[in-house]
Design a protein around this motif. Sequence first.
Motif, PDB file in Angstrom:
ATOM      1  N   ALA A  68      -9.862  15.119  13.094  1.00 26.46           N
ATOM      2  CA  ALA A  68     -11.216  15.653  13.284  1.00 26.46           C
ATOM      3  C   ALA A  68     -11.427  16.110  14.725  1.00 26.46           C
ATOM      4  O   ALA A  68     -12.035  17.160  14.978  1.00 26.46           O
TER       5      ALA A  68
ATOM      6  N   LEU B 289      -8.828  19.197   8.536  1.00 29.91           N
ATOM      7  CA  LEU B 289      -9.953  18.620   7.798  1.00 29.91           C
ATOM      8  C   LEU B 289      -9.463  17.764   6.634  1.00 29.91           C
ATOM      9  O   LEU B 289      -9.998  16.690   6.358  1.00 29.91           O
ATOM     10  N   LYS B 290      -8.416  18.217   5.973  1.00 37.12           N
ATOM     11  CA  LYS B 290      -7.843  17.443   4.866  1.00 37.12           C
ATOM     12  C   LYS B 290      -7.325  16.103   5.365  1.00 37.12           C
ATOM     13  O   LYS B 290      -7.532  15.057   4.718  1.00 37.12           O
TER      14      LYS B 290
ATOM     15  N   ALA C  76      -8.441  14.585   8.017  1.00 40.50           N
ATOM     16  CA  ALA C  76      -9.631  13.814   8.405  1.00 40.50           C
ATOM     17  C   ALA C  76     -10.263  13.141   7.192  1.00 40.50           C
ATOM     18  O   ALA C  76     -10.766  12.015   7.279  1.00 40.50           O
ATOM     19  N   LYS C  77     -10.233  13.814   6.060  1.00 41.29           N
ATOM     20  CA  LYS C  77     -10.762  13.196   4.842  1.00 41.29           C
ATOM     21  C   LYS C  77      -9.912  12.000   4.414  1.00 41.29           C
ATOM     22  O   LYS C  77     -10.442  11.000   3.920  1.00 41.29           O
ATOM     23  N   LEU C  78      -8.603  12.094   4.614  1.00 41.25           N
ATOM     24  CA  LEU C  78      -7.728  10.973   4.272  1.00 41.25           C
ATOM     25  C   LEU C  78      -8.009   9.760   5.151  1.00 41.25           C
ATOM     26  O   LEU C  78      -7.879   8.616   4.708  1.00 41.25           O
ATOM     27  N   GLU C  79      -8.366  10.001   6.404  1.00 40.69           N
ATOM     28  CA  GLU C  79      -8.666   8.884   7.310  1.00 40.69           C
ATOM     29  C   GLU C  79      -9.905   8.112   6.899  1.00 40.69           C
ATOM     30  O   GLU C  79     -10.026   6.911   7.183  1.00 40.69           O
ATOM     31  N   LYS C  80     -10.857   8.823   6.277  1.00 39.53           N
ATOM     32  CA  LYS C  80     -12.122   8.207   5.840  1.00 39.53           C
ATOM     33  C   LYS C  80     -12.887   7.584   7.010  1.00 39.53           C
ATOM     34  O   LYS C  80     -13.552   6.556   6.870  1.00 39.53           O
TER      35      LYS C  80
ATOM     36  N   HIS D  36     -18.120  10.489   7.516  1.00 38.81           N
ATOM     37  CA  HIS D  36     -18.793  10.508   6.224  1.00 38.81           C
ATOM     38  C   HIS D  36     -18.751  11.909   5.629  1.00 38.81           C
ATOM     39  O   HIS D  36     -18.304  12.875   6.253  1.00 38.81           O
ATOM     40  N   LYS D  37     -19.258  12.018   4.421  1.00 44.83           N
ATOM     41  CA  LYS D  37     -19.178  13.274   3.679  1.00 44.83           C
ATOM     42  C   LYS D  37     -19.951  14.389   4.366  1.00 44.83           C
ATOM     43  O   LYS D  37     -19.471  15.529   4.452  1.00 44.83           O
TER      44      LYS D  37
ATOM     45  N   LEU E 100     -18.263  15.934   7.492  1.00 43.20           N
ATOM     46  CA  LEU E 100     -17.098  16.708   7.073  1.00 43.20           C
ATOM     47  C   LEU E 100     -17.513  18.057   6.488  1.00 43.20           C
ATOM     48  O   LEU E 100     -16.850  19.076   6.714  1.00 43.20           O
TER      49      LEU E 100
ATOM     50  N   GLU F  99     -16.427  21.656   7.965  1.00 41.16           N
ATOM     51  CA  GLU F  99     -15.753  22.664   7.138  1.00 41.16           C
ATOM     52  C   GLU F  99     -16.424  24.020   7.284  1.00 41.16           C
ATOM     53  O   GLU F  99     -15.760  25.040   7.473  1.00 41.16           O
TER      54      GLU F  99
END
Length: 600
Positions: A180, A224-225, A227-231, A234-235, A238, A242
Amino acid sequence: MAQPATDTGKSTLARIWWLIRAPLPGRGSHSLRMAAACTMVVLIGEIWQIPDVAVPALCTMALWQKDRTTNILAGVAVNLLIVAILALLFVLIHLTLDHPFGQVVAIMLLSFCFFFLGSASKLKPVAYLLGLIVVFALVVADLVPIGEIATRALLYADLFILVPGAVMIVCGPLICPSPATLMMREIAARLRLCATLLEQPDSDHLDYARATLREGAGGMLRLLKMAKLEKVLHKDPLAHLEQSAYSSVAALALAHAAFRDGEKQPENMEFSQILRDMAEIFSHNGYPQDIPHLNAPDHAPALAQLANVLHGFTDPPSPSPSAQTVPSPEPKSGFFTPDAFSNPEHVRFAVKGTAAVMISYFIFTILNWPGIHTCIITCFIVALPTVGEMTTKLRLRISGALVGGAIGIASIIFVMPHLYNIAAFLLLIFVVSLFASWVKNGDERIAYAGFQIGLAFFLSDLKGYGPTTDMTTARDRIIGILLGNFITYAVFVTFWPSSAYAPIARHFRTLLDVLKKQITITDPTEQTRLAATVQENLSSAERTLELAEAEPAHMRARMPLLYTYAILTRQAAIVAENGLIPSRRQAAQQHIQDMEQALT
């Protein structure tokens, strides 16, 4: 012959010098971390006394990633793969030990399999590296045909991947930023570029802006993908990031259009100030909200649209009523490419790569010259699918190998005799690794030379344990690298030469299709997303044109539309920017129709 669409009119030497010194965002920090990782691997190799520590150092330079999450995933993946490879090697070595013909067959089959996987599967980034490790281990085992030593060589081959993978898993999270954070820095860099384009850009800034624009949003979306895996985020953040990635590409395209058309921002420089303020917020791991709507001067449509993009820069699209239904999942792509077993090019590529490896193997075996075994390593590193790529990168390989070899020999003569402890030796490794990493992390037009610099230096100076004064090894290994380069080039341009011209029509058709969607769509948010896709398609078309133009004259004679494609791609770059401006969309649509008719 027409110049590539990305040509800026600079002389070749001036452009190369700019590419070498260009301070691209994150280039310095990424190079420092890569050099530190290579040095760490060498230190571990010296402590554990791993023979040919140059190989794990090269693996580290090839596999090291920018962000911590990708480093962990890559490190875990390669270590899982090496377990299977180790089991395969254990069987092969004990079957082929003291059986020269069996070993030749094993090397041939393994080379074919890894080259095929590199061409027709998702293993492409690491297939060649794994092939290098496996074949190199078999060759080394043949040089010491004693069971116990061969088994130990097999275990050392495991360390060639295990050590780099462990360094990526352990050191990656410690010294690499989060995906991120890297993504926000990428967005900030594009915003600063927009501000520069609206002020007084020089030719270097224009080069940098065009190159950055052609990257689209693909790199940021991959971050970004991760970063989503890291959690960690929050939504909602993200979603804002994006949209910011797409908006930054559209903003850069509009800023370039404003510069191209000579549009001037207001005297108070409010556009530049807002852009730099937004960049500062992103640089501090935030994202701006409630961005004021700027007033563009009259008769400045590009600036007016830029104001609209900045106003909703981080606002994600509102869900439409149709979006309330659960979307059907996209079909998952398999391990192999869709045409893996139907397209003969994959098999031909594997055959050519295998032929290059076998020729190199026979040469150094017949000559009884083990020191040039680096020709086999080189074959796995430099194999490329088209003649254009082979021709373009041949000079990068040779120049990189000569520079790295010269540094290696000079360090043996002038530096190694004065190194009395491991710290000084590691400092030398770090400095040269930093230089090689800097070149490798630059523009793709020179990145290949950076890896070749590291390849030649590591293979010259990392022999045995600690500083070396063996000039013979450095000489032999550099000769092996150059020999492998020439053998691979000769094989790939002689047998089934694959031209870069063939894919141009497909790239251009895809480009026109996305351009039409971008111009006809009415949703502003969706239009910014398509703008990023258009820039990536433009980059593919331009790069393929450059490769086709680099092919020999007898191949270019069979390219009747090459000049037409070069002109149309330059026009498409202008249409891509004008298509973002409402008042110019009708003209852009007519221009696309004219381009389609020119190819019929």
